[in-house]
Scaffold this motif. Sequence first.
Motif, PDB file in Angstrom:
ATOM      1  N   VAL A  94      19.003  99.666  47.697  1.00 19.43           N
ATOM      2  CA  VAL A  94      18.846  98.615  46.690  1.00 19.43           C
ATOM      3  C   VAL A  94      18.728  99.258  45.303  1.00 19.43           C
ATOM      4  N   LEU A  95      19.446  98.696  44.352  1.00 17.31           N
ATOM      5  CA  LEU A  95      19.310  99.110  42.950  1.00 17.31           C
ATOM      6  C   LEU A  95      18.509  98.044  42.223  1.00 17.31           C
ATOM      7  N   VAL A  96      17.475  98.469  41.518  1.00 21.01           N
ATOM      8  CA  VAL A  96      16.608  97.561  40.771  1.00 21.01           C
ATOM      9  C   VAL A  96      16.646  97.976  39.306  1.00 21.01           C
ATOM     10  N   ALA A  97      16.877  97.039  38.398  1.00 21.12           N
ATOM     11  CA  ALA A  97      16.987  97.400  36.984  1.00 21.12           C
ATOM     12  C   ALA A  97      16.635  96.246  36.061  1.00 21.12           C
ATOM     13  N   GLY A  98      15.826  96.535  35.059  1.00 17.97           N
ATOM     14  CA  GLY A  98      15.559  95.584  33.982  1.00 17.97           C
ATOM     15  C   GLY A  98      16.252  96.077  32.730  1.00 17.97           C
ATOM     16  N   PHE A  99      17.567  96.034  32.739  1.00 12.91           N
ATOM     17  CA  PHE A  99      18.343  96.664  31.675  1.00 12.91           C
ATOM     18  C   PHE A  99      18.256  95.894  30.360  1.00 12.91           C
ATOM     19  N   PRO A 100      18.280  96.593  29.228  1.00 15.86           N
ATOM     20  CA  PRO A 100      18.257  95.923  27.920  1.00 15.86           C
ATOM     21  C   PRO A 100      19.538  95.135  27.685  1.00 15.86           C
ATOM     22  N   CYS A 101      19.432  94.137  26.851  1.00 12.29           N
ATOM     23  CA  CYS A 101      20.568  93.257  26.559  1.00 12.29           C
ATOM     24  C   CYS A 101      21.313  93.771  25.329  1.00 12.29           C
ATOM     25  N   GLN A 102      22.621  94.018  25.472  1.00 14.82           N
ATOM     26  CA  GLN A 102      23.456  94.488  24.370  1.00 14.82           C
ATOM     27  C   GLN A 102      24.782  93.727  24.367  1.00 14.82           C
ATOM     28  N   PRO A 143      10.761 113.423  40.593  1.00 18.88           N
ATOM     29  CA  PRO A 143      10.397 113.461  39.180  1.00 18.88           C
ATOM     30  C   PRO A 143      10.862 112.207  38.456  1.00 18.88           C
ATOM     31  N   LEU A 144      10.200 111.905  37.350  1.00 23.59           N
ATOM     32  CA  LEU A 144      10.628 110.802  36.498  1.00 23.59           C
ATOM     33  C   LEU A 144      11.801 111.280  35.645  1.00 23.59           C
ATOM     34  N   ASN A 145      12.912 110.588  35.744  1.00 23.88           N
ATOM     35  CA  ASN A 145      14.066 110.908  34.915  1.00 23.88           C
ATOM     36  C   ASN A 145      14.000 110.128  33.613  1.00 23.88           C
ATOM     37  N   GLY A 146      14.603 110.693  32.580  1.00 21.18           N
ATOM     38  CA  GLY A 146      14.587 110.047  31.279  1.00 21.18           C
ATOM     39  C   GLY A 146      15.792 109.153  31.070  1.00 21.18           C
ATOM     40  N   ASP A 147      16.557 109.419  30.047  1.00 21.25           N
ATOM     41  CA  ASP A 147      17.699 108.615  29.634  1.00 21.25           C
ATOM     42  C   ASP A 147      18.751 108.536  30.740  1.00 21.25           C
ATOM     43  N   ILE A 148      18.970 107.354  31.289  1.00 23.28           N
ATOM     44  CA  ILE A 148      19.911 107.195  32.409  1.00 23.28           C
ATOM     45  C   ILE A 148      21.346 107.487  31.984  1.00 23.28           C
ATOM     46  N   THR A 149      21.645 107.348  30.707  1.00 26.34           N
ATOM     47  CA  THR A 149      23.010 107.630  30.251  1.00 26.34           C
ATOM     48  C   THR A 149      23.358 109.105  30.388  1.00 26.34           C
ATOM     49  N   GLN A 150      22.336 109.939  30.536  1.00 28.49           N
ATOM     50  CA  GLN A 150      22.555 111.372  30.657  1.00 28.49           C
ATOM     51  C   GLN A 150      22.504 111.851  32.102  1.00 28.49           C
ATOM     52  N   VAL A 151      22.374 110.914  33.049  1.00 29.52           N
ATOM     53  CA  VAL A 151      22.270 111.273  34.466  1.00 29.52           C
ATOM     54  C   VAL A 151      23.589 110.974  35.174  1.00 29.52           C
ATOM     55  N   GLN A 152      24.125 111.960  35.863  1.00 24.88           N
ATOM     56  CA  GLN A 152      25.346 111.773  36.639  1.00 24.88           C
ATOM     57  C   GLN A 152      25.012 111.036  37.938  1.00 24.88           C
ATOM     58  N   THR A 153      25.909 110.189  38.392  1.00 20.72           N
ATOM     59  CA  THR A 153      25.636 109.461  39.641  1.00 20.72           C
ATOM     60  C   THR A 153      25.488 110.415  40.826  1.00 20.72           C
ATOM     61  N   SER A 154      26.117 111.580  40.739  1.00 15.68           N
ATOM     62  CA  SER A 154      26.004 112.567  41.815  1.00 15.68           C
ATOM     63  C   SER A 154      24.575 113.103  41.933  1.00 15.68           C
ATOM     64  N   ASP A 155      23.789 112.953  40.874  1.00 15.19           N
ATOM     65  CA  ASP A 155      22.396 113.418  40.889  1.00 15.19           C
ATOM     66  C   ASP A 155      21.424 112.320  41.307  1.00 15.19           C
ATOM     67  N   ILE A 156      21.943 111.137  41.600  1.00 10.67           N
ATOM     68  CA  ILE A 156      21.111 110.017  42.052  1.00 10.67           C
ATOM     69  C   ILE A 156      21.213 109.917  43.569  1.00 10.67           C
ATOM     70  N   PRO A 157      20.084 109.867  44.280  1.00  9.37           N
ATOM     71  CA  PRO A 157      20.143 109.784  45.742  1.00  9.37           C
ATOM     72  C   PRO A 157      20.832 108.496  46.208  1.00  9.37           C
ATOM     73  N   HIS A 196      10.987 101.989  49.648  1.00  7.79           N
ATOM     74  CA  HIS A 196      10.557 103.328  49.255  1.00  7.79           C
ATOM     75  C   HIS A 196      11.407 103.772  48.076  1.00  7.79           C
ATOM     76  N   CYS A 197      10.761 103.969  46.922  1.00 10.47           N
ATOM     77  CA  CYS A 197      11.480 104.342  45.708  1.00 10.47           C
ATOM     78  C   CYS A 197      11.864 105.818  45.762  1.00 10.47           C
ATOM     79  N   VAL A 198      13.158 106.112  45.559  1.00 11.13           N
ATOM     80  CA  VAL A 198      13.632 107.498  45.662  1.00 11.13           C
ATOM     81  C   VAL A 198      14.132 108.046  44.334  1.00 11.13           C
ATOM     82  N   PHE A 199      14.164 107.193  43.296  1.00  9.64           N
ATOM     83  CA  PHE A 199      14.649 107.651  41.991  1.00  9.64           C
ATOM     84  C   PHE A 199      14.135 106.686  40.932  1.00  9.64           C
ATOM     85  N   THR A 200      13.649 107.263  39.819  1.00 10.46           N
ATOM     86  CA  THR A 200      13.137 106.449  38.723  1.00 10.46           C
ATOM     87  C   THR A 200      13.695 106.965  37.404  1.00 10.46           C
ATOM     88  N   SER A 201      14.088 106.034  36.533  1.00 11.79           N
ATOM     89  CA  SER A 201      14.551 106.405  35.197  1.00 11.79           C
ATOM     90  C   SER A 201      13.872 105.524  34.159  1.00 11.79           C
TER      91      SER A 201
END
Length: 410
Positions: free
Chosen positions: A130-138, A112-126, A88-93
């Motif tokens: 499981v954490l799922v991410a297709g993060f960009p390569c830098q 709600p759909l959240n935007g830029d994850i760099t602007q989200v505090q971890t305290s605001d994430i439920p 059950h997905c509880v947070f999307t960015s």
Amino acid sequence: MPNSDFHALRLQTGISIEELSEKLGYSTRQVRRWDNGEQPAREIALRTLRDMLTDTTNVTPMPPRFTFIDLFAGIGGLRRGFDSIGGHCVFTSEWNKYAQQTYATNFRDNHPLNGDITQVQTSDIPDHDVLVAGFPCQPFSIAGVSKKNSLGRSHGFLDEAQGTLFFDVARILADKRPAAFMLENVKNLKSHDKGRTFEVIMKTLREDLGYHVWHKVIDAQHFVPQHRERIVIVGFRENVPFSWDDLQLPPKGEQRLGHILHPEDGSEETEAPYTVGSTAEVNAKYTLTDKLWAYLQGYAQKHKAAGNGFGFGLVGPNHVARTLSARYYKDGSEILIDRGAGQNPRRLTPRECARLMGYDDDFRIPVSDTQAYKQFGNSVAVPVFREVARIMQPHIQAVMSGESQMKVAV
């Protein structure tokens, strides 16, 4: 019971066409034909639905097995894998507004759909399992630990990964400590920045965060008619007997482009603007213009003479395609469908791109062709990650169960 009742039976069970296709071993296109009444349903399919209905009648639905968050979500390809195993997905960015539009159209969420994850505090994430991410390569910046110590600065992932999007994955793992994670990236992540990027990621996940980590490159060609290699990184908070040997990968080559192309013979419903007319022929707008086709052929000849390859990929129903990229909207050159002698080839339609990535035809495409090509080119091949999620599921439950037992003991 007559075959015309197939659709009604399926609705009663609540199973999707995609799920039923996987359960029966038939293509989604075939199951959809039964569902639409275009062809009589096989008796085994009807019997399966009747058995499911008998088994589920008067049974209270089970609660979700676990919760997860979907980071760098794109259009939800990774999420589909974890939805399929009871998550059950509880947070999307997702930062891209067009990808947000497609995601929101296909997933009706209570968050709600959240935007830029760099602007989200971890305290605001439920809290989540499981954490799922297709993060960009830098690339990661190189800075000596001794210099950081002399300046009184911390080192480890908080410093090495700072300024990269992987840092946001790391900080959430550090603060939330989910039971497991699954990360996806391009195959070249291992060699990116001369191997330093992957080295920092593995060190961060294993040494700094203390997770037990496995990684593997998987080619989507096992499931779809496309050569598409991606690296998958999975990790668990506890040491579990996870093994890539549990993957069930069909032989490559079983899926060919003919399985995803519009048949253009009236056997599927017309879907404007991709197909037109009573036989659902591919819209002529997807055929290359004389000017573009001449340019691509000239470009290919120039590079062939220089020994650099052919420049475009001309394929038919019996072929496997090259990797679909986000630049496909420009000229479609990596996957051009041969329309026969004397005729210009055509691009894939966005619906065919969706199928090539393993999305069922129920997946809605609310954006322009240009944005759709970018989205599917950036997406994951859904069946790959449905299979990865499947082999992760018992280990996710084991870690969660162990945590519950510890709480009871305390």
